[in-house]
Design an enzyme around this catalytic site. Structure first.
Site, mmCIF file in Angstrom:
data_model
loop_
_atom_site.group_PDB
_atom_site.id
_atom_site.type_symbol
_atom_site.label_atom_id
_atom_site.label_comp_id
_atom_site.label_asym_id
_atom_site.label_seq_id
_atom_site.Cartn_x
_atom_site.Cartn_y
_atom_site.Cartn_z
ATOM 1 N N ARG A 309 9.836 10.696 11.274
ATOM 2 C CA ARG A 309 8.737 9.749 11.116
ATOM 3 C C ARG A 309 8.641 8.870 12.341
ATOM 4 N NH1 ARG A 309 7.023 12.624 8.119
ATOM 5 N NH2 ARG A 309 6.351 12.380 5.958
ATOM 6 N N GLU A 338 -1.011 7.471 12.947
ATOM 7 C CA GLU A 338 -1.500 8.859 13.008
ATOM 8 C C GLU A 338 -2.900 8.922 12.412
ATOM 9 O OE1 GLU A 338 1.327 11.449 11.109
ATOM 10 O OE2 GLU A 338 2.931 10.878 12.467
ATOM 11 N N HIS A 357 1.728 16.055 14.197
ATOM 12 C CA HIS A 357 2.413 16.146 12.898
ATOM 13 C C HIS A 357 2.300 17.573 12.324
ATOM 14 C CE1 HIS A 357 3.795 13.515 9.302
ATOM 15 N NE2 HIS A 357 4.327 14.715 9.223
HETATM 16 N N1 LIG Z 1 7.230 16.492 10.855
HETATM 17 C C1 LIG Z 1 7.064 17.036 9.685
HETATM 18 O O1 LIG Z 1 6.054 17.650 9.393
HETATM 19 C C2 LIG Z 1 8.154 16.924 8.681
HETATM 20 C C3 LIG Z 1 8.408 17.969 7.787
HETATM 21 C C4 LIG Z 1 9.428 17.827 6.859
HETATM 22 C C5 LIG Z 1 10.164 16.663 6.838
HETATM 23 N N2 LIG Z 1 9.859 15.662 7.676
HETATM 24 C C6 LIG Z 1 10.615 14.427 7.681
HETATM 25 O O2 LIG Z 1 11.934 14.727 8.059
HETATM 26 C C7 LIG Z 1 12.833 13.816 7.474
HETATM 27 C C8 LIG Z 1 13.966 14.574 6.809
HETATM 28 O O3 LIG Z 1 13.499 15.408 5.786
HETATM 29 P P1 LIG Z 1 14.544 16.181 4.870
HETATM 30 O O4 LIG Z 1 13.782 17.101 4.024
HETATM 31 O O5 LIG Z 1 15.656 16.698 5.677
HETATM 32 O O6 LIG Z 1 15.063 14.966 3.979
HETATM 33 P P2 LIG Z 1 16.497 14.834 3.350
HETATM 34 O O7 LIG Z 1 16.387 13.771 2.352
HETATM 35 O O8 LIG Z 1 17.017 16.151 2.931
HETATM 36 O O9 LIG Z 1 17.412 14.318 4.561
HETATM 37 C C9 LIG Z 1 17.353 13.022 5.063
HETATM 38 C C10 LIG Z 1 18.766 12.640 5.435
HETATM 39 O O10 LIG Z 1 18.732 11.419 6.126
HETATM 40 C C11 LIG Z 1 19.892 10.717 5.772
HETATM 41 N N3 LIG Z 1 19.770 9.314 6.099
HETATM 42 C C12 LIG Z 1 19.229 8.307 5.366
HETATM 43 N N4 LIG Z 1 19.354 7.154 6.030
HETATM 44 C C13 LIG Z 1 19.976 7.434 7.192
HETATM 45 C C14 LIG Z 1 20.393 6.638 8.284
HETATM 46 N N5 LIG Z 1 20.170 5.323 8.332
HETATM 47 N N6 LIG Z 1 21.025 7.254 9.310
HETATM 48 C C15 LIG Z 1 21.243 8.586 9.271
HETATM 49 N N7 LIG Z 1 20.888 9.367 8.261
HETATM 50 C C16 LIG Z 1 20.256 8.809 7.241
HETATM 51 C C17 LIG Z 1 20.038 10.993 4.303
HETATM 52 O O11 LIG Z 1 21.368 10.771 3.871
HETATM 53 C C18 LIG Z 1 19.665 12.449 4.236
HETATM 54 O O12 LIG Z 1 20.806 13.275 4.322
HETATM 55 C C19 LIG Z 1 11.983 12.971 6.534
HETATM 56 O O13 LIG Z 1 11.600 11.803 7.203
HETATM 57 C C20 LIG Z 1 10.753 13.812 6.321
HETATM 58 O O14 LIG Z 1 9.665 13.036 5.964
HETATM 59 C C21 LIG Z 1 8.882 15.775 8.608
HETATM 60 O O1 LIG Z 2 7.317 14.739 5.080
HETATM 61 C C1 LIG Z 2 6.819 15.840 5.183
HETATM 62 O O2 LIG Z 2 6.905 16.714 4.323
HETATM 63 C C2 LIG Z 2 6.134 16.191 6.458
HETATM 64 O O3 LIG Z 2 5.968 15.094 7.257
HETATM 65 C C3 LIG Z 2 4.891 16.956 6.278
HETATM 66 O O4 LIG Z 2 3.769 16.148 6.179
HETATM 67 P P1 LIG Z 2 2.353 16.828 5.943
HETATM 68 O O5 LIG Z 2 2.334 17.265 4.527
HETATM 69 O O6 LIG Z 2 1.339 15.783 6.184
HETATM 70 O O7 LIG Z 2 2.266 17.967 6.875
#
Ligand SMILES: NC(=O)c1ccc[n+]([C@@H]2O[C@H](COP(=O)([O-])OP(=O)(O)OC[C@H]3O[C@@H](n4cnc5c(N)ncnc54)[C@H](O)[C@@H]3O)[C@@H](O)[C@H]2O)c1
Ligand SMILES: O=C(O)[C@H](O)COP(=O)(O)O
Length: 621
Positions: A309, A338, A357
């Site tokens: 994020r 965004e 994104h």
């Molecule tokens: N760019 C995209 O399109 C996209 C897609 C999927 C996920 N994401 C983002 O990626 C991130 C991770 O997703 P995920 O599915 O792995 O989630 P998840 O919950 O499986 O993993 C997140 C991890 O972060 C850890 N965490 C929490 N606070 C923390 C801190 N202060 N320092 C270090 N670690 C910490 C948690 O313990 C957890 O293990 C989320 O922010 C999600 O929104 C983005």
């Molecule tokens: O948190 C998520 O799952 C990702 O950031 C994906 O976001 P989106 O659904 O807008 O692609």
């Protein structure tokens, strides 16, 4: 005999494990429902049984008017309405359309969303829709479920969702690999200047010396947030021959060990890494965690990848770190704003590679996410158990199943207790005592407590109380609920022997409901699967809690049952049961009379004029 106590001191916003007084057994939520045509009410894998569903349906989430609907199924003319505000995969849309009326309305302004939302039972969003307090307010209690088609729920105001009793579910698994692959794509593209070189070549240049990159093999990659995506990036980093470390205060060491990753402190991770890849959620504690201070601790020339994020980075500080040479390059899939403003310095920075994104945007991930969220939303609307609830306590399905009759009893006791309080006195303290053969760790009372709160609050307010908002609403109303479990020597087969509700510091409109310690006290049990009132103040009674109830205190003498029965018969009120409890022979007695119809005021006046009757009260169940 042993007992333990706890109170509802915390509002529910999200439930970290172990936050409740009870042992959290497993990650399934008793969610709720709203019915559709009966064909949509078939039990699914996680459904316990129809009775449970029926009870939970009527107890947990619907509005008061919808409750009149009967058996807990949506009537065919009133299928649920689902608003999809961002592009969702076709497979998910198909599932939704089989179940309800679906409207896809993309790129709504905040005002347009607010003006539309009041006619929808569910809203499905991705990261581009801000589901704010205003949206929940505009939902006017009809909005029951918000489905986030993805992982991050930082665009949903969870506190407001909880206050409004709206369940939030997400789709946490289907885009993990896509996000990890995008992270690796950005890492490699950044290391080899792919985007910049592409743009330059397309502009007619041939700058081989300018775009000399750096190698990945043998470099240290620090994964910040070792969850689902972080672990997958770590695996792939290992595959590229990188030395991978991770920082995550909550990650299990054995998972890291299995992948061959060292879990290290925050400072250790950022100070040793050549590449830092961010994978933590955006929360108040991770907001701008990468700032001037933390950039200063990084190795000069570090490269940063962010597919988590935008908000976890202080973007101005990143520009300073890029300009000052601490950060050699950054590859960003996410930004604080965004889409970003056209003149966004970070986006325009020559050392920065940006994608809009796209982490979750593969065909495969989008189909998967769409199905995952559609199933979660449909399930929640049907009253099934959701494994991906974000703002409600998780209660294992087997626990729900076994507690079902006690849930019914709990709501009735709450309703009964509140009607015994005389108008002027405000309820502040409610103590619930569970007598059970089970040890404190083996009795999950959250659902029961929620239903007692529902029974107490709903008759005296416009609020709809459900499992999502019960503790919050109690706290909001200044109601302190304390719980006590008393372990008794009875069958372990039944989770609860009896439930007592005690309300202190109030006056009662029926003095006999006040026990020796000055509290309104009632006790109920489940008998033959149905709720019974078994104690009122100091009087033992045994009445099935169905229909309506007349409670009379009278001198214990012959003919009283007949006398009151006659009055009711004259007014065409059918008596379903009667029970008499007394302190001792020919002294005071309590008569509890179950009636199918609501007696007229005249009938009640006639009962009141019977000279042997010292007080009486009519209660609606
Ligand atoms: N760019 C995209 O399109 C996209 C897609 C999927 C996920 N994401 C983002 O990626 C991130 C991770 O997703 P995920 O599915 O792995 O989630 P998840 O919950 O499986 O993993 C997140 C991890 O972060 C850890 N965490 C929490 N606070 C923390 C801190 N202060 N320092 C270090 N670690 C910490 C948690 O313990 C957890 O293990 C989320 O922010 C999600 O929104 C983005
Ligand atoms: O948190 C998520 O799952 C990702 O950031 C994906 O976001 P989106 O659904 O807008 O692609």
């Amino acid at each position: 005999m042993a007992s333990s106590t706890c109170t509802n001191g915390n509002a529910i916003a999200a439930f970290p494990s172990g936050s409740d007084c009870n042992r959290t057994r497993r990650a399934f939520l008793v969610s709720f429902l709203n019915p559709t045509s009966s064909s949509h009410c078939q039990p699914r894998a996680l459904v316990i049984n129809n009775n449970v569903l029926k009870t939970v349906r009527t107890c947990v989430l619907r509005s008061k008017s919808e409750k009149k609907g009967g058996d807990g199924c949506w009537s065919s003319d009133k299928r649920p309405t689902i608003l999809v505000s961002e592009k969702l995969g076709e497979a998910g849309l198909r599932l939704l359309r089989e179940f309800g009326h679906v409207e896809c309305a993309y790129e709504l302004s905040p005002q347009e969303l607010c003006s539309k939302i009041s006619s929808f039972d569910a809203l499905i969003v991705r990261s581009g829709t801000k589901v704010t307090r205003e949206v929940f307010e505009a939902g006017k209690g009809k909005l029951k479920v918000v489905g986030r088609a993805g992982v991050g729920i930082d665009n949903v105001d969870l506190q407001s969702a909880t206050e409004f009793g709206c369940l939030v579910v997400n789709a946490p698994t289907a885009n993990t690999v896509a996000a990890a692959e995008h992270g690796i794509a950005l890492l490699a593209a950044m290391a080899r200047n792919v985007a910049q070189a592409d743009a330059s070549t397309k502009a007619g240049k041939w700058q081989r010396n300018k775009y000399v990159g750096v190698s990945m093999v043998g470099k240290t990659l620090a994964i910040m947030g070792f969850g689902k995506v972080g672990s997958e990036v770590a695996r792939r980093g290992k595959g590229l021959g990188m030395n991978v470390v991770a920082h995550d205060p909550y990650a299990p060491a054995d998972r890291a060990r299995a992948i061959g990753v060292d879990l290290v402190s925050f400072d250790q991770a950022i100070s040793t890494a050549d590449f830092i890849s961010l994978h933590m959620p955006l929360t108040p504690s991770t907001k701008k965690v990468f700032n001037d201070n933390t950039f200063a601790k990084m190795k000069k020339g570090v490269r940063i990848i962010n597919v988590a994020r935008g908000g976890v980075i202080d973007e101005d500080a990143l520009i300073r770190a890029l300009d000052g040479g601490i950060v050699a390059q950054a590859a960003l899939d996410v930004l604080i704003e965004e889409p970003p403003p056209k003149d966004c310095k970070l986006v325009q920075h020559e050392k920065v590679t940006v994608t809009p994104h796209l982490g979750a945007s593969t065909k495969e991930a989008q189909e998967g996410v769409a199905i995952e969220i559609a199933e979660a939303v449909v399930g929640a609307l049907k009253g099934e158990l959701s494994a991906t609830a974000v703002n409600a306590p998780m209660v294992a399905p087997e626990v729900v199943s076994e507690l079902n009759p006690y849930i019914v009893l709990a709501e009735k006791l709450g309703k009964l207790a509140v009607q015994l309080v005389s108008g002027g006195s405000g309820i502040k303290n409610v103590k619930v005592v569970y007598r059970s053969a089970r040890g404190p760790d083996d009795l999950d009372t959250r659902l029961v407590r929620a239903m007692i709160i529902k029974g107490i609050i709903e008759p005296i307010s416009n609020s709809i109380i459900n499992l999502v908002n019960a503790d919050y609403k109690a706290k909001e109303k200044g109601l302190r609920i304390s719980e006590e479990r008393i372990v008794v020597d009875s069958s372990l087969e039944h989770p609860i022997d009896s439930i007592q509700v005690h309300i202190s510091n109030v006056e009662s409109k029926f003095g006999s409901a006040v026990s020796d310690n000055g509290q309104i006290s009632i006790e109920g049990k489940v008998r033959y699967g149905t709720p019974h009132l078994t104690c009122l103040g100091s009087f033992g009674v045994d009445v099935s809690l169905e229909g309506n109830l007349i409670l009379c205190r009278q001198v214990d003498q012959p003919g009283m049952i007949g006398c009151v029965g006659n009055i009711l018969a004259q007014h065409n009120v059918n008596v379903s049961f009667m029970s008499v409890g007394r302190t001792s022979r020919r002294e005071m007695a309590i008569m509890a009379i179950g009636v199918d119809e609501e007696p007229t005021q005249e009938a009640l006046d006639n009962i009141g004029s019977v000279s042997a009757i010292e007080e009486f009260v009519f209660l609606k169940l």
